[in-house]
Design a protein around this motif. Structure first.
Motif, mmCIF file in Angstrom:
data_model
loop_
_atom_site.group_PDB
_atom_site.id
_atom_site.type_symbol
_atom_site.label_atom_id
_atom_site.label_comp_id
_atom_site.label_asym_id
_atom_site.label_seq_id
_atom_site.Cartn_x
_atom_site.Cartn_y
_atom_site.Cartn_z
ATOM 1 N N UNK A 1 -13.053 18.308 42.979
ATOM 2 C CA UNK A 1 -12.170 17.850 41.899
ATOM 3 C C UNK A 1 -12.343 18.723 40.659
ATOM 4 N N UNK A 2 -13.578 19.069 40.347
ATOM 5 C CA UNK A 2 -13.856 19.928 39.186
ATOM 6 C C UNK A 2 -13.168 21.286 39.344
ATOM 7 N N UNK A 3 -13.253 21.852 40.551
ATOM 8 C CA UNK A 3 -12.598 23.148 40.815
ATOM 9 C C UNK A 3 -11.081 23.024 40.731
ATOM 10 N N UNK A 4 -10.534 21.985 41.352
ATOM 11 C CA UNK A 4 -9.078 21.801 41.387
ATOM 12 C C UNK A 4 -8.487 21.614 39.995
ATOM 13 N N UNK A 5 -9.226 20.950 39.110
ATOM 14 C CA UNK A 5 -8.728 20.702 37.753
ATOM 15 C C UNK A 5 -9.078 21.845 36.793
ATOM 16 N N UNK A 6 -9.808 22.814 37.292
ATOM 17 C CA UNK A 6 -10.139 23.979 36.463
ATOM 18 C C UNK A 6 -11.052 23.673 35.296
ATOM 19 N N UNK A 7 -12.012 22.745 35.516
ATOM 20 C CA UNK A 7 -12.914 22.376 34.416
ATOM 21 C C UNK A 7 -14.372 22.775 34.731
ATOM 22 N N UNK A 8 -14.533 23.851 35.509
ATOM 23 C CA UNK A 8 -15.890 24.301 35.867
ATOM 24 C C UNK A 8 -16.719 24.642 34.633
ATOM 25 N N UNK A 9 -16.077 25.163 33.581
ATOM 26 C CA UNK A 9 -16.826 25.519 32.361
ATOM 27 C C UNK A 9 -17.214 24.297 31.543
ATOM 28 N N UNK A 10 -16.494 23.184 31.767
ATOM 29 C CA UNK A 10 -16.708 21.995 30.941
ATOM 30 C C UNK A 10 -17.572 20.931 31.611
ATOM 31 N N UNK A 11 -17.606 20.910 32.931
ATOM 32 C CA UNK A 11 -18.310 19.832 33.646
ATOM 33 C C UNK A 11 -19.419 20.420 34.511
ATOM 34 N N UNK A 12 -20.612 19.866 34.355
ATOM 35 C CA UNK A 12 -21.772 20.380 35.095
ATOM 36 C C UNK A 12 -22.499 19.233 35.793
ATOM 37 N N UNK A 13 -22.828 19.403 37.053
ATOM 38 C CA UNK A 13 -23.611 18.419 37.793
ATOM 39 C C UNK A 13 -25.088 18.780 37.681
ATOM 40 N N UNK A 14 -25.879 17.866 37.134
ATOM 41 C CA UNK A 14 -27.300 18.124 36.902
ATOM 42 C C UNK A 14 -28.180 17.757 38.084
ATOM 43 N N UNK A 15 -27.640 16.996 39.052
ATOM 44 C CA UNK A 15 -28.485 16.461 40.106
ATOM 45 C C UNK A 15 -29.269 15.266 39.608
ATOM 46 N N UNK A 16 -30.158 14.762 40.459
ATOM 47 C CA UNK A 16 -30.951 13.600 40.072
ATOM 48 C C UNK A 16 -32.060 14.042 39.124
ATOM 49 N N UNK A 17 -32.163 13.382 37.978
ATOM 50 C CA UNK A 17 -33.156 13.764 36.963
ATOM 51 C C UNK A 17 -34.080 12.584 36.662
ATOM 52 N N UNK A 18 -35.363 12.878 36.572
ATOM 53 C CA UNK A 18 -36.335 11.860 36.167
ATOM 54 C C UNK A 18 -36.776 12.060 34.722
ATOM 55 N N UNK A 19 -36.141 13.020 34.037
ATOM 56 C CA UNK A 19 -36.544 13.354 32.655
ATOM 57 C C UNK A 19 -35.369 13.265 31.688
ATOM 58 N N UNK A 20 -34.566 12.219 31.837
ATOM 59 C CA UNK A 20 -33.376 12.112 30.986
ATOM 60 C C UNK A 20 -33.711 11.879 29.519
ATOM 61 N N UNK A 21 -34.970 11.545 29.222
ATOM 62 C CA UNK A 21 -35.371 11.463 27.820
ATOM 63 C C UNK A 21 -35.328 12.837 27.153
ATOM 64 N N UNK A 22 -35.226 13.905 27.958
ATOM 65 C CA UNK A 22 -35.102 15.257 27.420
ATOM 66 C C UNK A 22 -33.650 15.725 27.383
ATOM 67 N N UNK A 23 -32.749 14.868 27.863
ATOM 68 C CA UNK A 23 -31.326 15.215 27.891
ATOM 69 C C UNK A 23 -30.514 14.299 26.978
ATOM 70 N N UNK A 24 -30.785 12.991 27.040
ATOM 71 C CA UNK A 24 -29.999 12.026 26.249
ATOM 72 C C UNK A 24 -29.997 12.349 24.754
#
Length: 374
Positions: A249-272
């Protein structure tokens, strides 16, 4: 030594949500045993380091799975081999199987608790959910001494309709040592580690990549926003069955530069704290931790209308509630916050104040009361 057996369908549930309970029990001299299916290998380093003993029990989320019969008999053996003061059940199937397995132990004096992390029947739920899940939960309420709810809507319903003692707690507890506001310098440092610029407008969306979490709506909103917000960066944290579909869906809508999949994270206190805004698009939620974590970090929230989000988000006060399947409404709310730093700061400050009853310290006091430890 006093012992508690904590059960759930999967071990990741207990690892993510029950550390405050473990701390309360250990502080009062209890030993904590855990019985759940081991799925930690899928969760990128998540661990049950607070449990004194862990049983790998093959629960299944599917009511039709024969694994739940195996889980029932395995639990019966665990309960027969040891004496537990409390069996504390969680999650729909884990809760049903555990309560049934604990019938004999309960007659012998073991107290049985069940925490409902969000009933599948609620205001706005489908008729099918009410027909299937409501009678099951009503019957199963009779198999426990205390039913613990984490949403006010569930507390009202259970208190009126179920024949058991009903208690209420403010979620599972968020650690303010992990989730809190940071300085501009710290925020910039966190962004740098994620490959983000100071000028980016960063949106974080956390949750398993599945139909219920509805990340598709946010990806569609990204397509509407990419021209009006040049530095738009949407971070999707989580893994799950829809990962490849979302990538497509990200590729089809052409939003590869705007949307990133981070995978499963156990350190979201460093992202939020590095985000400008937190978005959640779920169709159904109990009491979502990601929203509370955002509020404690003074972040505004845009969330879909559902039972859990309604409890935490007030439109115009700490964020905006929008219809779950309306990318245009997500985009409109996001643009509002992007356009006014003053508004974003006010929403974040209000959210921080609203989140105080949901901290780990507050919830630990509530759990101590329920366990009659205070």
């Amino acid at each position: 030594m006093k012992k508690v057996l904590l059960t759930a369908t999967v071990q990741s549930h207990i690892a993510q949500f029950h550390r405050p309970l473990a701390e309360v029990l250990h502080e009062h001299g209890y030993e904590l045993h855990v019985a759940a299916r081991n799925n930690l290998g899928e969760k990128n380093g998540l661990s049950l380091d607070f449990a004194d003993k862990v049983f790998d029990v093959p629960f299944s989320r599917s009511p039709k799975s024969p694994d739940n019969v195996k889980a029932y008999f395995q639990l019966k053996k665990i309960l027969a081999a040891d004496t537990y003061d409390v069996v504390h059940c969680n999650t729909p199937m884990g809760g049903i199987v555990s309560r049934l397995a604990a019938v004999k132990a309960r007659k012998q004096g073991t107290r049985v608790f069940y925490t409902a992390h969000g009933f599948h029947f609620y205001k706005g739920a489908s008729k099918k959910n009410w027909l299937v899940f409501y009678p099951v939960e009503k019957i199963m309420a009779g198999f426990c001494d205390t039913l613990i709810t984490i949403t006010k809507e569930d507390r009202r319903l259970a208190g009126q309709k179920f024949h058991t003692n009903v208690e209420h707690i403010h979620g599972v507890g968020v650690y303010t040592e992990r989730y809190h506001a940071v300085s501009d310098a710290e925020k910039l440092q966190m962004r740098s580690k994620e490959g983000l610029k100071d000028s980016d407008f960063v949106i974080l969306c956390t949750g398993e990549l599945n139909q219920n979490k509805n990340q598709k709506a946010l990806i569609k909103a990204a397509a509407e926003l990419k021209e009006s917000i040049p530095g738009l960066k949407i971070l999707l944290a989580g893994n799950g069955p829809l990962e490849q579909e979302l990538r497509m869906q990200i590729r089809e809508l052409g939003v590869e530069d705007a949307v990133r999949l981070l995978g499963y994270r156990t350190d979201l206190e460093k992202v939020t704290p590095a985000a400008d805004l937190v978005v959640s698009c779920s169709y159904r939620e109990g009491l979502p931790l990601n929203i509370l974590e955002a509020m404690l970090c003074c972040k505004p929230v845009v969330a879909s209308v559902n039972r859990g989000h309604r409890e935490l988000v007030r439109t115009g006060y700490n964020g905006y509630l929008v219809p779950p399947d309306s990318p245009a409404k997500y985009a409109e709310a996001i643009k509002k916050i992007y356009s006014s730093r003053k508004l974003a700061e006010q929403l974040g400050e209000n959210g921080f104040r609203m989140a105080q009853p949901y901290t780990a310290a507050s919830v630990k006091k509530e759990l101590s009361h329920i366990y009659q430890l205070d």
